[in-house]
Design a protein around this motif. Structure first.
Motif, PDB file in Angstrom:
ATOM      1  N   THR A 138       0.841  -1.193   0.000  1.00  0.00           N
ATOM      2  CA  THR A 138       0.000   0.000   0.000  1.00  0.00           C
ATOM      3  C   THR A 138       0.873   1.238   0.000  1.00  0.00           C
ATOM      4  OG1 THR A 138      -0.099   0.302   2.394  1.00  0.00           O
ATOM      5  CG2 THR A 138      -1.676  -1.244   1.441  1.00  0.00           C
ATOM      6  N   SER A 139       0.349   2.313  -0.508  1.00  0.00           N
ATOM      7  CA  SER A 139       1.090   3.580  -0.505  1.00  0.00           C
ATOM      8  C   SER A 139       1.299   4.085   0.910  1.00  0.00           C
ATOM      9  CB  SER A 139       0.339   4.638  -1.319  1.00  0.00           C
ATOM     10  OG  SER A 139      -0.933   4.887  -0.747  1.00  0.00           O
ATOM     11  N   LEU A 140       0.449   3.607   1.837  1.00  0.00           N
ATOM     12  CA  LEU A 140       0.550   4.056   3.221  1.00  0.00           C
ATOM     13  C   LEU A 140       1.852   3.597   3.863  1.00  0.00           C
ATOM     14  CD1 LEU A 140      -3.069   3.294   4.395  1.00  0.00           C
ATOM     15  CD2 LEU A 140      -2.122   5.472   3.699  1.00  0.00           C
ATOM     16  N   GLY A 141       2.386   2.485   3.382  1.00  0.00           N
ATOM     17  CA  GLY A 141       3.617   1.996   3.959  1.00  0.00           C
ATOM     18  C   GLY A 141       4.764   2.966   3.749  1.00  0.00           C
ATOM     19  N   HIS A 142       4.687   3.775   2.683  1.00  0.00           N
ATOM     20  CA  HIS A 142       5.757   4.712   2.388  1.00  0.00           C
ATOM     21  C   HIS A 142       5.545   6.052   3.099  1.00  0.00           C
ATOM     22  CE1 HIS A 142       7.133   1.841  -0.556  1.00  0.00           C
ATOM     23  NE2 HIS A 142       5.945   1.827  -1.106  1.00  0.00           N
ATOM     24  N   ASP A 143       4.366   6.274   3.618  1.00  0.00           N
ATOM     25  CA  ASP A 143       4.095   7.533   4.310  1.00  0.00           C
ATOM     26  C   ASP A 143       4.776   7.598   5.674  1.00  0.00           C
ATOM     27  OD1 ASP A 143       0.658   7.865   3.137  1.00  0.00           O
ATOM     28  OD2 ASP A 143       2.563   8.384   2.211  1.00  0.00           O
ATOM     29  N   ASP A 144       5.034   6.424   6.223  1.00  0.00           N
ATOM     30  CA  ASP A 144       5.775   6.317   7.479  1.00  0.00           C
ATOM     31  C   ASP A 144       5.134   7.130   8.596  1.00  0.00           C
ATOM     32  OD1 ASP A 144       9.289   6.490   8.480  1.00  0.00           O
ATOM     33  OD2 ASP A 144       7.636   5.202   9.082  1.00  0.00           O
ATOM     34  N   ILE A 145       3.833   6.927   8.773  1.00  0.00           N
ATOM     35  CA  ILE A 145       3.123   7.558   9.891  1.00  0.00           C
ATOM     36  C   ILE A 145       3.787   7.198  11.216  1.00  0.00           C
ATOM     37  CG2 ILE A 145       0.954   7.538  11.182  1.00  0.00           C
ATOM     38  CD1 ILE A 145       0.702   9.178   8.704  1.00  0.00           C
ATOM     39  N   ALA A 146       4.342   5.987  11.266  1.00  0.00           N
ATOM     40  CA  ALA A 146       4.957   5.532  12.520  1.00  0.00           C
ATOM     41  C   ALA A 146       6.136   6.383  12.942  1.00  0.00           C
ATOM     42  CB  ALA A 146       5.394   4.073  12.377  1.00  0.00           C
ATOM     43  N   ARG A 153       1.504  13.503  15.620  1.00  0.00           N
ATOM     44  CA  ARG A 153       0.261  12.810  15.219  1.00  0.00           C
ATOM     45  C   ARG A 153      -0.960  13.591  15.675  1.00  0.00           C
ATOM     46  NH1 ARG A 153       3.010   8.064  16.836  1.00  0.00           N
ATOM     47  NH2 ARG A 153       1.844   8.010  18.785  1.00  0.00           N
ATOM     48  N   GLU A 154      -0.880  14.129  16.886  1.00  0.00           N
ATOM     49  CA  GLU A 154      -1.999  14.895  17.432  1.00  0.00           C
ATOM     50  C   GLU A 154      -2.275  16.133  16.582  1.00  0.00           C
ATOM     51  OE1 GLU A 154      -3.372  16.422  21.862  1.00  0.00           O
ATOM     52  OE2 GLU A 154      -1.243  16.389  21.363  1.00  0.00           O
ATOM     53  N   ILE A 155      -1.225  16.847  16.210  1.00  0.00           N
ATOM     54  CA  ILE A 155      -1.381  18.043  15.377  1.00  0.00           C
ATOM     55  C   ILE A 155      -1.915  17.662  14.002  1.00  0.00           C
ATOM     56  CG2 ILE A 155      -0.087  19.869  14.194  1.00  0.00           C
ATOM     57  CD1 ILE A 155       1.722  19.988  16.692  1.00  0.00           C
ATOM     58  N   LEU A 156      -1.407  16.570  13.438  1.00  0.00           N
ATOM     59  CA  LEU A 156      -1.879  16.118  12.129  1.00  0.00           C
ATOM     60  C   LEU A 156      -3.360  15.760  12.170  1.00  0.00           C
ATOM     61  CD1 LEU A 156      -1.440  15.303   9.210  1.00  0.00           C
ATOM     62  CD2 LEU A 156      -0.577  13.082  10.020  1.00  0.00           C
ATOM     63  N   VAL A 199      -3.509  16.037   4.845  1.00  0.00           N
ATOM     64  CA  VAL A 199      -4.854  15.595   5.209  1.00  0.00           C
ATOM     65  C   VAL A 199      -5.177  14.268   4.527  1.00  0.00           C
ATOM     66  CG1 VAL A 199      -7.316  16.112   5.013  1.00  0.00           C
ATOM     67  CG2 VAL A 199      -5.714  17.911   5.707  1.00  0.00           C
ATOM     68  N   LEU A 200      -4.842  14.164   3.252  1.00  0.00           N
ATOM     69  CA  LEU A 200      -5.093  12.928   2.512  1.00  0.00           C
ATOM     70  C   LEU A 200      -4.327  11.762   3.124  1.00  0.00           C
ATOM     71  CD1 LEU A 200      -6.350  11.476   0.109  1.00  0.00           C
ATOM     72  CD2 LEU A 200      -4.400  12.203  -1.272  1.00  0.00           C
ATOM     73  N   LYS A 201      -3.077  11.986   3.465  1.00  0.00           N
ATOM     74  CA  LYS A 201      -2.268  10.930   4.057  1.00  0.00           C
ATOM     75  C   LYS A 201      -2.818  10.526   5.432  1.00  0.00           C
ATOM     76  CE  LYS A 201       1.983  12.278   1.635  1.00  0.00           C
ATOM     77  NZ  LYS A 201       2.220  11.037   0.882  1.00  0.00           N
ATOM     78  N   ALA A 202      -3.296  11.504   6.183  1.00  0.00           N
ATOM     79  CA  ALA A 202      -3.877  11.210   7.495  1.00  0.00           C
ATOM     80  C   ALA A 202      -5.127  10.347   7.347  1.00  0.00           C
ATOM     81  CB  ALA A 202      -4.214  12.500   8.225  1.00  0.00           C
ATOM     82  N   GLN A 203      -5.940  10.651   6.348  1.00  0.00           N
ATOM     83  CA  GLN A 203      -7.147   9.861   6.105  1.00  0.00           C
ATOM     84  C   GLN A 203      -6.793   8.447   5.680  1.00  0.00           C
ATOM     85  OE1 GLN A 203      -9.212  12.248   3.212  1.00  0.00           O
ATOM     86  NE2 GLN A 203     -10.074  13.641   4.723  1.00  0.00           N
ATOM     87  N   ARG A 204      -5.805   8.312   4.782  1.00  0.00           N
ATOM     88  CA  ARG A 204      -5.402   6.997   4.330  1.00  0.00           C
ATOM     89  C   ARG A 204      -4.819   6.155   5.455  1.00  0.00           C
ATOM     90  NH1 ARG A 204      -2.314   8.533  -1.360  1.00  0.00           N
ATOM     91  NH2 ARG A 204      -4.187   8.744  -2.650  1.00  0.00           N
ATOM     92  N   ALA A 205      -4.185   6.815   6.411  1.00  0.00           N
ATOM     93  CA  ALA A 205      -3.581   6.101   7.532  1.00  0.00           C
ATOM     94  C   ALA A 205      -4.586   5.787   8.636  1.00  0.00           C
ATOM     95  CB  ALA A 205      -2.436   6.927   8.106  1.00  0.00           C
ATOM     96  N   GLY A 206      -5.825   6.231   8.459  1.00  0.00           N
ATOM     97  CA  GLY A 206      -6.855   5.963   9.452  1.00  0.00           C
ATOM     98  C   GLY A 206      -6.809   6.858  10.666  1.00  0.00           C
ATOM     99  N   PRO A 210     -12.455   9.891   6.474  1.00  0.00           N
ATOM    100  CA  PRO A 210     -12.445  10.663   5.244  1.00  0.00           C
ATOM    101  C   PRO A 210     -13.691  11.509   5.135  1.00  0.00           C
ATOM    102  CG  PRO A 210     -13.032   8.396   4.794  1.00  0.00           C
ATOM    103  CD  PRO A 210     -12.627   8.453   6.237  1.00  0.00           C
ATOM    104  N   GLY A 211     -13.589  12.592   4.302  1.00  0.00           N
ATOM    105  CA  GLY A 211     -14.768  13.419   4.118  1.00  0.00           C
ATOM    106  C   GLY A 211     -14.417  14.872   4.224  1.00  0.00           C
TER     107      GLY A 211
END
Length: 211
Positions: A138-146, A153-156, A199-206, A210-211
């Motif tokens: 998934t593209s989310l794996g490259h976003d590295d939310i971790a 994370r809170e600010i995002l 915002v898009l990356k935050a939505q994809r990462a759960g 979304p919306g």
């Protein structure tokens, strides 16, 4: 080697018993407490101060994710490894975003769980093989939310919910400059082109619906 003290949280008695037998057979591992729901897990963590928590996601009440957040609110340095029947990448991402140090699916071989415990105890993040593959696809794996800190994370999350930088600053009791500095760090870590991309990356990462 110092003994590793474990809190095991799962709402199925048979599953708990199976993991208990597996863990107690491993040299240096001991289960000091069992819990059947998130509230009991939080209480057991406060009482026993385990070295690591093995946390199921689907439990009665608020559930495992809420328990992860509650434990980390009590002790930001708590080591939590999610062990769940859910195998979708989104569940691993939500667990990591909540502050868990790793995610192992219940379909994984026992040695992967033991290895994940060792990884988390040594300060590394841990994913079972199937979850690592899911994330890689998934593209989310490259976003590295971790890679984000809890504050980032809170600010995002607040940004993704439609709040401006000034509103986020007021909400968190921080200066606008501090918020902007944090957002710059988040954009760099997630390779985002701007706030809309964040915002898009935050939505994809759960991190936010979304919306």
């Amino acid at each position: 080697m110092a003994e590793i003290r474990i809190l095991l949280a799962d709402d199925h008695p048979i599953v708990r018993e199976g993991y208990l037998r597996l863990l107690e057979r491993q040299p240096g591992l001991t289960v000091v407490a069992l819990a059947g729901d998130g509230e009991a897990a939080l209480a057991a963590f406060a009482e026993y101060a385990p070295d690591i928590v093995l946390m199921d996601l689907s439990m009665p009440g608020a559930g495992g994710l809420a328990a992860v957040e509650a434990i980390l609110a009590l002790d930001p340095n708590a080591r939590i490894l999610v062990v769940s029947m859910h195998q979708g990448a989104i569940f691993a991402q939500k667990a990591i975003a909540a502050g868990a140090r790793g995610f192992v699916s219940k379909s994984s071989p026992p040695e992967e769980l033991i290895g994940a415990i060792a990884s988390v105890m040594s300060g590394r993040r841990a994913l079972s093989g199937d979850m690592a593959q899911e994330l890689a696809q998934t593209s989310l794996g490259h976003d590295d939310i971790a890679a984000l800190t809890r504050r980032e994370r809170e600010i995002l999350q607040l940004l993704a919910r439609g709040m401006s930088g000034r509103a986020i600053a007021k909400n968190l009791g921080l200066s606008a400059k501090t918020i902007q500095n944090n957002l710059s760090q988040v954009r760099a870590k997630l390779h985002a082109s701007g706030d809309a991309d964040l915002v898009l990356k935050a939505q994809r990462a759960g991190l936010t619906p979304p919306g």
